[in-house]
Design a protein around this motif. Structure first.
Motif, short mmCIF file in Angstrom:
data_model
loop_
_atom_site.label_atom_id
_atom_site.label_comp_id
_atom_site.label_asym_id
_atom_site.label_seq_id
_atom_site.Cartn_x
_atom_site.Cartn_y
_atom_site.Cartn_z
N PRO A 107 0.83 -1.21 0.00
CA PRO A 107 0.00 0.00 0.00
C PRO A 107 0.86 1.25 0.00
O PRO A 107 1.99 1.24 0.49
CB PRO A 107 -0.78 -0.13 1.32
N ALA A 108 0.33 2.32 -0.56
CA ALA A 108 1.07 3.58 -0.59
C ALA A 108 0.56 4.48 0.54
O ALA A 108 -0.62 4.50 0.85
CB ALA A 108 0.87 4.27 -1.93
N GLY A 109 1.49 5.23 1.15
CA GLY A 109 1.10 6.24 2.11
C GLY A 109 0.92 5.74 3.53
O GLY A 109 0.37 6.46 4.37
N PHE A 110 1.39 4.54 3.83
CA PHE A 110 1.23 4.01 5.20
C PHE A 110 2.57 3.53 5.75
O PHE A 110 2.70 2.44 6.27
CB PHE A 110 0.22 2.86 5.22
N ASP A 111 3.58 4.39 5.62
CA ASP A 111 4.91 4.05 6.12
C ASP A 111 4.94 4.19 7.64
O ASP A 111 4.23 4.99 8.22
CB ASP A 111 5.96 4.96 5.49
N HIS A 112 5.80 3.38 8.25
CA HIS A 112 5.95 3.44 9.70
C HIS A 112 7.41 3.18 10.04
O HIS A 112 8.01 2.21 9.57
CB HIS A 112 5.07 2.40 10.39
N ARG A 113 7.98 4.05 10.85
CA ARG A 113 9.37 3.87 11.29
C ARG A 113 9.40 3.05 12.58
O ARG A 113 8.81 3.43 13.58
CB ARG A 113 10.03 5.23 11.51
N ARG A 153 -1.76 2.61 22.50
CA ARG A 153 -1.51 3.98 22.06
C ARG A 153 -0.53 4.07 20.90
O ARG A 153 -0.01 5.15 20.59
CB ARG A 153 -1.03 4.87 23.21
N SER A 154 -0.24 2.92 20.26
CA SER A 154 0.57 2.92 19.03
C SER A 154 -0.40 2.94 17.85
O SER A 154 -0.48 2.00 17.06
CB SER A 154 1.47 1.69 18.99
N ARG A 155 -1.15 4.05 17.76
CA ARG A 155 -2.28 4.05 16.82
C ARG A 155 -1.84 4.17 15.36
O ARG A 155 -2.46 3.57 14.48
CB ARG A 155 -3.23 5.18 17.20
N ALA A 156 -0.79 4.93 15.10
CA ALA A 156 -0.30 5.00 13.72
C ALA A 156 0.21 3.64 13.26
O ALA A 156 0.03 3.25 12.11
CB ALA A 156 0.82 6.04 13.61
N ASP A 187 -11.38 2.40 13.86
CA ASP A 187 -11.29 2.83 15.26
C ASP A 187 -9.90 3.38 15.58
O ASP A 187 -9.76 4.39 16.29
CB ASP A 187 -11.62 1.67 16.19
N ALA A 188 -8.86 2.73 15.04
CA ALA A 188 -7.49 3.18 15.31
C ALA A 188 -7.24 4.54 14.68
O ALA A 188 -6.64 5.43 15.30
CB ALA A 188 -6.49 2.15 14.78
N ALA A 194 -6.47 10.93 12.80
CA ALA A 194 -5.77 10.97 11.52
C ALA A 194 -6.79 10.76 10.40
O ALA A 194 -6.94 9.65 9.89
CB ALA A 194 -4.69 9.88 11.49
N PRO A 195 -7.51 11.83 10.03
CA PRO A 195 -8.58 11.65 9.04
C PRO A 195 -8.10 11.18 7.69
O PRO A 195 -8.80 10.42 7.00
CB PRO A 195 -9.22 13.05 8.96
N ARG A 196 -6.90 11.58 7.29
CA ARG A 196 -6.41 11.13 5.99
C ARG A 196 -6.03 9.65 6.01
O ARG A 196 -6.20 8.95 5.02
CB ARG A 196 -5.26 12.02 5.53
N SER A 197 -5.53 9.19 7.14
CA SER A 197 -5.32 7.74 7.28
C SER A 197 -6.65 7.00 7.25
O SER A 197 -6.78 5.92 6.66
CB SER A 197 -4.59 7.44 8.59
#
Length: 387
Positions: A107-113, A153-156, A187-188, A194-197
């Protein structure tokens, strides 16, 4: 390997905490290993029956549960629990990302460090089939990981796991599972503000359901995405979701709903003074009428679009030729073969000029040119070949 468990006794609390954190009665060895920071190998000697120093019992080839299962209490969401959920979430996300690359669907736009380390080697897949097998074997785990990360609380991170789960999900996954994933991800994203997520997850879910023929659910998710863009007052987002929904309805044969999308698109383009957008909507409307067999409406919209495309900057030869081809087909089915050939010849000239202009975009130009040649070779009175 009981001596390994003696050395790992301080990890047993984390090991058994993983079950209530994830809300599951059994878990695979790697998840347990990541939860308690243990090597995967220590689970090899866990038996299917009898006591074991780990307090676990084997419930499947790669599934383990508590030896004396009870209704687990709600876990204490302290720092240790939150770290456990984050470790599991990041490990599952890394594996999903690897599977997505193997399947050709990242998927595009869902990067996570990543912020945690497990000490375990990353999961690798020899081929697409192995990646697909892993996803199938762990389907039930994925919504649980999304919820656990959100609770920690690791919602991203939860949102990223949900997005990668959508793109890796097999087409025959149970609908109940897909609804569960949809709600967990939504829900997350809402909790993360994060409306765009949120819109991205709604789009991924809508596409998954649409591909499986569940247009009602795809529409419901599309409406939720639209509402989020509307609250953001993001016209580009609203336009994008309307084009996507129109494509879903077109593929499902729901031209009435598709046409409703074009009415709203025209209104948005006109409000923004985007004349090219208006003309593109006119062309799409004409194409929908053509599929419906409403020849007069199709001719009216497509003729207007073809005329205005020719005078507008920003259009491409492929875009103009596509409208001319569709317009020619409508002429043909209505019996005006002369007008149809005139449109086909005009499309052929556009594509020939584009081909001489250079190699950029040559593949779609050549595909359309081949289609036009077959249309021009059709004798009057015969049915036109499919595109």
């Amino acid at each position: 390997m009981s001596h390994a468990w003696d050395r790992a006794s301080d990890r047993l609390d984390l090991l058994h905490r993983a079950f209530p954190v994830l809300g599951r009665g059994e878990l695979p060895a790697r998840v347990l290993a990541v939860s308690a920071d243990l090597p995967v190998e220590v689970f090899q000697d866990v038996p299917a029956t009898g006591a074991h120093p780990s307090g676990l019992i084997r419930t499947g080839p790669d599934a383990f549960g508590p030896h004396r299962p009870t209704e687990p209490p709600d876990p204490p969401w302290d720092e240790a629990t939150r770290d456990l959920a984050a470790r599991v979430g990041e490990d599952v996300l890394a594996t999903l990302a690897t599977a997505g690359r193997a399947l050709g669907r990242p998927p595009a736009g869902f990067d996570h460090r990543a912020t945690t380390t497990t000490g375990l080697p990353p999961v690798r897949f020899a081929d697409r089939e192995r990646a697909r097998d892993w996803v199938r074997a762990n389907l039930g785990l994925l919504p649980a990981v999304v919820r656990a990360c959100a609770n920690a609380r690791s919602r991203a991170l939860a949102v990223a796991v949900a997005a990668h789960s959508w793109t890796c999900a097999p087409g025959d996954a149970p609908p109940a599972w897909a609804h569960d994933l949809s709600e967990a991800g939504a829900d997350a994203a809402i909790a993360d503000r994060a409306p765009r997520s949120f819109t991205g997850l709604m789009r991924l879910g809508a596409q998954w359901f649409a591909d499986r023929g569940d247009i009602a659910t795809a529409e419901r998710l599309g409406v939720r995405e639209w509402a989020a863009w509307e609250r953001l007052a993001d016209t580009d987002g609203m336009i994008d979701v309307l084009w996507h929904r129109a494509g879903v309805y077109a593929a499902a044969g729901h031209e009435d709903r598709e046409l409703d999308c074009y009415v709203r698109l025209r209104s948005l383009y006109e409000a923004g003074g985007d004349h090219l957008g208006v003309v593109r909507t006119t062309a799409a409307t004409g194409t929908a009428f053509a599929r419906l067999g409403s020849d007069q409406d199709a001719l009216e919209h497509l003729s207007q679009a073809a005329q205005e495309f020719a005078a507008l900057p920003g259009t491409t030869p492929v875009e103009q030729a596509t409208v001319l081809i569709t317009l020619g087909r409508v002429h043909w089915t209505s019996g005006d073969h002369y007008a149809a050939r005139r449109r086909f010849h005009a499309a052929h000239r556009l594509l020939a000029d584009a081909d001489r202009a250079g190699p950029a975009g040559r593949a779609p130009v050549e595909a359309l040119a081949d289609q036009v040649r077959r249309l021009l070779d059709t004798e009057a009175g015969r049915s036109l070949p499919d595109g």
